[in-house]
Scaffold this active site. Structure first.
Site, PDB file in Angstrom:
ATOM      1  N   LYS A 191       8.326 -29.786  82.145  1.00 44.12           N
ATOM      2  CA  LYS A 191       8.730 -30.659  81.280  1.00 44.12           C
ATOM      3  C   LYS A 191       8.037 -31.978  81.394  1.00 44.12           C
ATOM      4  O   LYS A 191       7.328 -32.496  82.406  1.00 44.12           O
ATOM      5  CB  LYS A 191      10.222 -30.979  81.422  1.00 44.12           C
ATOM      6  CG  LYS A 191      10.910 -31.405  82.887  1.00 44.12           C
ATOM      7  CD  LYS A 191      10.398 -32.982  82.991  1.00 44.12           C
ATOM      8  CE  LYS A 191      10.996 -33.382  84.592  1.00 44.12           C
ATOM      9  NZ  LYS A 191      10.579 -34.658  84.803  1.00 44.12           N
ATOM     10  N   ASP A 243      17.635 -31.866  87.091  1.00 45.47           N
ATOM     11  CA  ASP A 243      16.992 -31.414  86.015  1.00 45.47           C
ATOM     12  C   ASP A 243      17.154 -30.010  85.638  1.00 45.47           C
ATOM     13  O   ASP A 243      16.666 -29.591  84.504  1.00 45.47           O
ATOM     14  CB  ASP A 243      15.440 -31.764  86.317  1.00 45.47           C
ATOM     15  CG  ASP A 243      14.925 -33.109  86.139  1.00 45.47           C
ATOM     16  OD1 ASP A 243      15.686 -33.912  85.579  1.00 45.47           O
ATOM     17  OD2 ASP A 243      13.762 -33.216  86.422  1.00 45.47           O
TER      18      ASP A 243
END
Length: 286
Positions: free
Chosen positions: A15, A141
């Site tokens: 990401k 996350d």
């Protein structure tokens, strides 16, 4: 290892934090954030195989990682079996391509995608809420990788609001040879906390034509960049190579530039590779 038992092969994407603003500090030590997070086509590979023998085994290839309970993949599998009460019988092969401790969420991606895959392999004993609760226990996350789509992340990163019309960008990522610990970055963060950040992001996303340079900002860059001058050097090089904007991702040290097309990104990648600043990737957003 017994063969001919169910096996699942998955790709686990990295990401980028297109924007990361710190909005508060919590008593438990976590920081509240507002972030735009997007998955990218830089992936590790996982193969999960049911085995008759009990327990969990993990084999890692590519970039070095431990293959014991300190690995987030192993911890995710352990957590899944513990919550479901299912007797573990699993072998995991992880091929690691996403740089480690680089601000790209590779470990979190491995963990989140492992949870989803195991739930599927064992006929969905956990609800979506169960998976989200389990994910956030593994790391801030990790819940994002249950979604794996562009999102606005709030809370400690676990509250996710999908972005319906995120533009199709290409990204050139440069990861220097040094790693950065997220805990160190946050412990050295000394900034004025941001307010009304979520509303500001929504206004930018609602514009008819999004200028990504307007939203590229990362509060953590003030820490990592001040200790490692290479961060700013890479940003300058990406801009010189034609990026619309450049930013450090997460706690760093990876830095990315945003490009409108594959051709522009590939050309920029060649220019950056010639400068020997670290590993360089040209990838599409997912």
């Amino acid at each position: 290892m017994v063969t001919n038992l169910p096996t699942k092969k998955i790709r686990t994407p990295a990401k980028l934090n297109i924007r990361l603003k710190v909005t508060g500090r919590r008593p438990d030590g976590y920081h509240e954030v507002v972030s735009i997070m997007v998955p990218i086509n830089l992936c590790d590979h996982l193969e999960l195989e049911k085995v008759c023998l009990g327990g969990i085994t993990l084999a890692c290839r590519g970039l070095y990682l431990p293959n014991d309970e300190s690995n987030l993949v192993y911890r995710a599998a352990t957590a899944f079996f513990s919550m479901t009460g299912i007797r573990p019988g699993l072998h995991i092969s992880l091929t690691k391509r996403i740089p480690v401790a680089a601000g790209l969420g590779g470990g979190s991606s491995n963990a989140g995608c492992t949870l989803k895959a195991l739930n599927d392999m064992w006929q969905n004993p956990l609800t979506s809420r169960d998976l989200a609760d389990l994910a956030v226990r593994l790391g801030a996350d990790v819940p994002f990788f249950l979604e794996c789509r562009p999102c606005i992340a709030t809370g400690i990163g676990e509250i996710l609001e999908p972005i319906e019309k995120w533009p199709k960008f290409w990204y050139v990522i440069v990861t220097p040879t040094f790693g950065v610990a997220t805990s160190w970055v946050y412990s050295n963060l000394k900034i004025e906390l941001t307010t009304a950040e979520h509303d500001s992001i929504i206004k930018n996303l609602e514009k008819a034509s999004l200028d990504v340079a307007d939203i590229l900002e990362n509060d953590l860059e003030t820490v990592t960049g001040s200790h490692f001058p290479a961060i700013n050097t890479i940003k300058d090089s990406l801009m010189d190579a034609g990026a619309q904007g450049a930013l450090m991702s997460g706690s760093g040290p990876s830095v990315f530039g945003v490009f409108r097309s594959k051709n522009q990104a590939v050309s920029a990648k060649r220019q950056l590779m010639a400068k020997n600043m670290g590993d360089v990737f040209a990838v599409e957003g997912l």
